[in-house]
Design a protein around this motif. Structure first.
Motif, PDB file in Angstrom:
ATOM      1  N   UNK A 122     -43.833 103.646  59.783  1.00 60.08           N
ATOM      2  CA  UNK A 122     -43.779 103.077  58.430  1.00 60.08           C
ATOM      3  C   UNK A 122     -42.368 103.207  57.872  1.00 60.08           C
ATOM      4  N   UNK A 123     -41.775 104.399  58.052  1.00 66.26           N
ATOM      5  CA  UNK A 123     -40.420 104.627  57.534  1.00 66.26           C
ATOM      6  C   UNK A 123     -39.404 103.683  58.164  1.00 66.26           C
ATOM      7  N   UNK A 124     -39.622 103.337  59.439  1.00 65.51           N
ATOM      8  CA  UNK A 124     -38.700 102.435  60.136  1.00 65.51           C
ATOM      9  C   UNK A 124     -38.666 101.051  59.504  1.00 65.51           C
ATOM     10  N   UNK A 125     -39.725 100.676  58.809  1.00 65.53           N
ATOM     11  CA  UNK A 125     -39.806  99.359  58.185  1.00 65.53           C
ATOM     12  C   UNK A 125     -39.233  99.339  56.767  1.00 65.53           C
ATOM     13  N   UNK A 126     -38.925 100.548  56.249  1.00 62.57           N
ATOM     14  CA  UNK A 126     -38.457 100.659  54.871  1.00 62.57           C
ATOM     15  C   UNK A 126     -36.948 100.455  54.823  1.00 62.57           C
ATOM     16  N   UNK A 127     -36.494  99.541  53.956  1.00 59.86           N
ATOM     17  CA  UNK A 127     -35.061  99.250  53.848  1.00 59.86           C
ATOM     18  C   UNK A 127     -34.453  99.767  52.549  1.00 59.86           C
ATOM     19  N   UNK A 128     -35.282 100.034  51.536  1.00 59.45           N
ATOM     20  CA  UNK A 128     -34.770 100.474  50.243  1.00 59.45           C
ATOM     21  C   UNK A 128     -34.511 101.969  50.198  1.00 59.45           C
ATOM     22  N   UNK A 129     -34.177 102.437  49.004  1.00 61.33           N
ATOM     23  CA  UNK A 129     -33.924 103.855  48.794  1.00 61.33           C
ATOM     24  C   UNK A 129     -35.260 104.591  48.689  1.00 61.33           C
ATOM     25  N   UNK A 130     -35.389 105.695  49.426  1.00 62.38           N
ATOM     26  CA  UNK A 130     -36.628 106.475  49.378  1.00 62.38           C
ATOM     27  C   UNK A 130     -36.412 107.681  48.472  1.00 62.38           C
ATOM     28  N   UNK A 131     -37.301 107.841  47.482  1.00 58.34           N
ATOM     29  CA  UNK A 131     -37.180 108.959  46.539  1.00 58.34           C
ATOM     30  C   UNK A 131     -38.493 109.727  46.460  1.00 58.34           C
ATOM     31  N   UNK A 132     -38.353 111.020  46.212  1.00 56.63           N
ATOM     32  CA  UNK A 132     -39.504 111.880  45.949  1.00 56.63           C
ATOM     33  C   UNK A 132     -39.516 112.132  44.442  1.00 56.63           C
ATOM     34  N   UNK A 133     -40.639 111.845  43.811  1.00 56.46           N
ATOM     35  CA  UNK A 133     -40.733 111.936  42.357  1.00 56.46           C
ATOM     36  C   UNK A 133     -41.808 112.953  41.977  1.00 56.46           C
ATOM     37  N   UNK A 134     -41.432 113.879  41.088  1.00 49.21           N
ATOM     38  CA  UNK A 134     -42.347 114.925  40.649  1.00 49.21           C
ATOM     39  C   UNK A 134     -42.533 114.830  39.147  1.00 49.21           C
ATOM     40  N   UNK A 135     -43.789 114.738  38.710  1.00 50.28           N
ATOM     41  CA  UNK A 135     -44.113 114.726  37.281  1.00 50.28           C
ATOM     42  C   UNK A 135     -44.901 115.982  36.932  1.00 50.28           C
ATOM     43  N   UNK A 136     -44.464 116.692  35.909  1.00 54.19           N
ATOM     44  CA  UNK A 136     -45.157 117.914  35.494  1.00 54.19           C
ATOM     45  C   UNK A 136     -45.938 117.685  34.217  1.00 54.19           C
ATOM     46  N   UNK A 137     -47.084 118.358  34.133  1.00 54.88           N
ATOM     47  CA  UNK A 137     -47.870 118.361  32.902  1.00 54.88           C
ATOM     48  C   UNK A 137     -48.330 116.988  32.488  1.00 54.88           C
ATOM     49  N   UNK A 138     -48.312 116.744  31.175  1.00 52.95           N
ATOM     50  CA  UNK A 138     -48.849 115.488  30.639  1.00 52.95           C
ATOM     51  C   UNK A 138     -48.047 114.275  31.087  1.00 52.95           C
ATOM     52  N   UNK A 139     -46.786 114.490  31.482  1.00 55.08           N
ATOM     53  CA  UNK A 139     -45.961 113.380  31.957  1.00 55.08           C
ATOM     54  C   UNK A 139     -46.595 112.719  33.178  1.00 55.08           C
ATOM     55  N   UNK A 140     -47.370 113.510  33.953  1.00 53.02           N
ATOM     56  CA  UNK A 140     -47.982 112.981  35.176  1.00 53.02           C
ATOM     57  C   UNK A 140     -48.949 111.842  34.875  1.00 53.02           C
ATOM     58  N   UNK A 141     -49.462 111.778  33.645  1.00 56.09           N
ATOM     59  CA  UNK A 141     -50.424 110.738  33.314  1.00 56.09           C
ATOM     60  C   UNK A 141     -49.792 109.496  32.711  1.00 56.09           C
ATOM     61  N   UNK A 142     -48.500 109.532  32.489  1.00 51.70           N
ATOM     62  CA  UNK A 142     -47.839 108.403  31.844  1.00 51.70           C
ATOM     63  C   UNK A 142     -47.444 107.334  32.865  1.00 51.70           C
ATOM     64  N   UNK A 143     -47.259 106.135  32.366  1.00 52.40           N
ATOM     65  CA  UNK A 143     -46.885 105.027  33.244  1.00 52.40           C
ATOM     66  C   UNK A 143     -45.385 104.932  33.431  1.00 52.40           C
ATOM     67  N   UNK A 144     -44.743 106.069  33.751  1.00 47.71           N
ATOM     68  CA  UNK A 144     -43.282 106.085  33.863  1.00 47.71           C
ATOM     69  C   UNK A 144     -42.796 105.138  34.943  1.00 47.71           C
ATOM     70  N   UNK A 145     -43.458 105.168  36.093  1.00 48.44           N
ATOM     71  CA  UNK A 145     -42.992 104.353  37.218  1.00 48.44           C
ATOM     72  C   UNK A 145     -43.154 102.867  36.925  1.00 48.44           C
ATOM     73  N   UNK A 146     -44.293 102.493  36.352  1.00 49.70           N
ATOM     74  CA  UNK A 146     -44.493 101.071  36.051  1.00 49.70           C
ATOM     75  C   UNK A 146     -43.493 100.592  34.998  1.00 49.70           C
ATOM     76  N   UNK A 147     -43.187 101.454  34.015  1.00 50.68           N
ATOM     77  CA  UNK A 147     -42.180 101.091  33.004  1.00 50.68           C
ATOM     78  C   UNK A 147     -40.808 100.926  33.653  1.00 50.68           C
ATOM     79  N   UNK A 148     -40.504 101.813  34.591  1.00 51.63           N
ATOM     80  CA  UNK A 148     -39.214 101.763  35.285  1.00 51.63           C
ATOM     81  C   UNK A 148     -39.048 100.455  36.048  1.00 51.63           C
ATOM     82  N   UNK A 149     -40.095 100.053  36.754  1.00 50.53           N
ATOM     83  CA  UNK A 149     -40.039  98.814  37.544  1.00 50.53           C
ATOM     84  C   UNK A 149     -39.830  97.604  36.632  1.00 50.53           C
ATOM     85  N   UNK A 150     -40.504  97.596  35.497  1.00 51.23           N
ATOM     86  CA  UNK A 150     -40.413  96.456  34.587  1.00 51.23           C
ATOM     87  C   UNK A 150     -39.050  96.375  33.890  1.00 51.23           C
TER      88      UNK A 150
END
Length: 337
Positions: free
Chosen positions: A253-281
């Motif tokens: 799977x990794x061999x097919x990935x061309x973009x930047x790979x990131x590990x994202x950690x959300x703590x507490x109530x932030x984990x329930x927010x739509x941070x990633x979807x907001x970022x993409x938009x």
């Protein structure tokens, strides 16, 4: 409260002296569930058995509720031990005695008046959910039921501390969960301090407030369970946590990935927010989830995601900065092709 000060335990063998516990310092607060994690031979069982002086330490001091146990002998030590209950991996029930008689045995050993024993046994059986097994023998019980008898026996003399020596290691996952929930219930309702040793991080994640990780007789990391899961420092701790939270993605799977790979950690109530979807938009980038989960530790969410971000480099950088501004921890695993 339990204070362990500069504690060491050495064993004499044919090949010479072996250090089981090496200058350990720990404070375990009243009413908390404290987990001690380590592989076999790490010294965790030796440390636990030193707390109630089943093993007398070679040096150092152990205080339980302000009493230095290492200074006690004979009858004084026996009385102090009555306030420290212990449950074991292999139950150690007396096969020739019924469930009620096994529990009563602990009360008789503590010189409980005969007229009070029957009432106390029934109270304990109700607490662990075994009132219908009163006259049954251990051979007729399941592993989980045997451990419930062991817990009732350990609680017989109203201890302030309960020591658990791999208490769930011999049980299947569902039974393990029911025993852990019972222990947490006892902790909350009776305010009993529980010290629990295990090699399973799922056990720690389920009920512990704080934890220590042991290796070669020493504590290599200590802290709140949530903090250690979200930001482990020692290599051994990271290894243990990977058994619960894994970011393994097939190389194909990794061999097919061309973009930047990131590990994202959300703590507490932030984990329930739509941070990633907001970022993409907001930043004209595309996100592709490779791995992800939300763990609940002490009922607080911890979100962990591995994702590919595609787009113009400056947009990806701004997107990562945005997520960090929203409370996420972001680590770039691979810069991309």
């Amino acid at each position: 409260m339990i204070r362990i000060n500069d504690l060491s335990k050495e064993y004499e063998t044919k090949k010479g002296s072996v250090i089981g516990v090496d200058r350990v310092n720990l404070t375990i607060n009243e009413g908390e569930v404290f987990g001690i994690v380590g592989y076999s031979g790490a010294g965790k069982s030796s440390l636990l058995r030193c707390i109630n002086l089943l093993e007398r330490p070679t040096s150092g001091k152990i205080e339980v509720n302000g009493l230095d146990l290492t200074k006690l002998r004979g009858e004084q030590l026996r009385k102090a031990r009555l306030k420290i209950g212990m449950i074991f991996q292999h139950f150690y029930l007396i096969s020739q005695k019924t469930v009620a008689e096994n529990i009563a045995f602990a009360l008789k050993a503590a010189d409980t008046p005969k007229e009070k024993i029957a009432t106390r046994v029934l109270e304990l059986l109700e607490m662990v959910g075994l009132t219908d097994k009163k006259d049954v023998y251990p051979a007729q019980l399941s592993g989980g039921q045997k451990q419930r008898v062991g817990i009732a026996r350990a609680l017989a003399n109203n201890p302030s501390v309960l020591l658990c020596d791999e208490a769930t290691s011999a049980l299947d996952p569902n039974t393990t969960l029911s025993i852990l929930r019972l222990l947490k219930k006892i902790n909350r309702e009776l305010n009993i301090t529980i010290v629990l040793i295990t090699h399973e991080m799922n056990v720690v994640k389920e009920i512990c407030d704080r934890m220590a990780v042991m290796q070669d007789g020493r504590v290599v990391e200590e802290g709140m369970v949530y903090d250690i899961f979200s930001n482990p420092q020692a290599d051994l701790t990271k290894e243990f946590i990977s058994s619960v939270v894994s970011f393994e993605v097939p190389q194909s799977i990794l061999d097919q990935v061309t973009g930047r790979i990131v590990k994202v950690l959300f703590k507490g109530n932030v984990a329930g927010e739509g941070v990633i979807s907001d970022m993409v938009q907001n930043f004209d980038v595309r996100g592709n989830f490779l791995h992800g989960s939300i763990e609940y530790i002490q009922e607080v969410p911890l979100g962990l995601f591995l994702m590919e971000i595609q787009g113009q480099p400056e947009n990806i950088t701004r997107a990562i900065t945005y997520m960090e501004g929203r409370g996420a921890q972001v680590e770039v695993v691979r810069s991309g092709h």
